[in-house]
Design a protein around this motif. Sequence first.
Motif, PDB file in Angstrom:
ATOM      1  N   ASN A  41      90.844 -22.493 118.345  1.00  0.00           N
ATOM      2  CA  ASN A  41      91.387 -22.699 116.995  1.00  0.00           C
ATOM      3  C   ASN A  41      92.911 -22.643 116.995  1.00  0.00           C
ATOM      4  N   GLN A  42      93.457 -21.684 117.708  1.00  0.00           N
ATOM      5  CA  GLN A  42      94.917 -21.545 117.808  1.00  0.00           C
ATOM      6  C   GLN A  42      95.513 -22.759 118.521  1.00  0.00           C
ATOM      7  N   THR A  44      94.275 -25.892 118.842  1.00  0.00           N
ATOM      8  CA  THR A  44      94.200 -27.124 118.059  1.00  0.00           C
ATOM      9  C   THR A  44      95.233 -27.121 116.935  1.00  0.00           C
ATOM     10  N   ALA A  45      95.381 -25.997 116.255  1.00  0.00           N
ATOM     11  CA  ALA A  45      96.374 -25.904 115.178  1.00  0.00           C
ATOM     12  C   ALA A  45      97.782 -26.111 115.721  1.00  0.00           C
TER      13      ALA A  45
END
Length: 114
Positions: A41-42, A44-45
């Motif tokens: 998640n980190q 991709t963001a």
Amino acid sequence: MEEYNSGDEQVVFNADEVNISVKECIEGVIGGTDYNQNKVNQWTASIVEHSLTHLVKQGRPFKYIVNCAIMQKSGAGLHTANSCYWDTTTDGSCTVRWENRNMYCVVSVFAVAL
């Protein structure tokens, strides 16, 4: 490369330039790392934010949409597709595929002329 004409100013969506810029962003975020589910998640963001920042800094009159997917290599297939209903004389897109020994990263960039 697709060229656009906006009034007196010629606007160019350069897919090759965008491809290089996005690959640099991916390398900067996950280049030397191994797949870690807890960090996806980190990552991709961060890839989306860095890519968007680089695109906006080019100062071209486009609205940008950036999408990122990261998948662990496991022998399973990975297929992606995009379709756009827009003005092909002014808008453009490109998809960047990146991989290392244990993960895939696919980033799609859509540029819609202002």
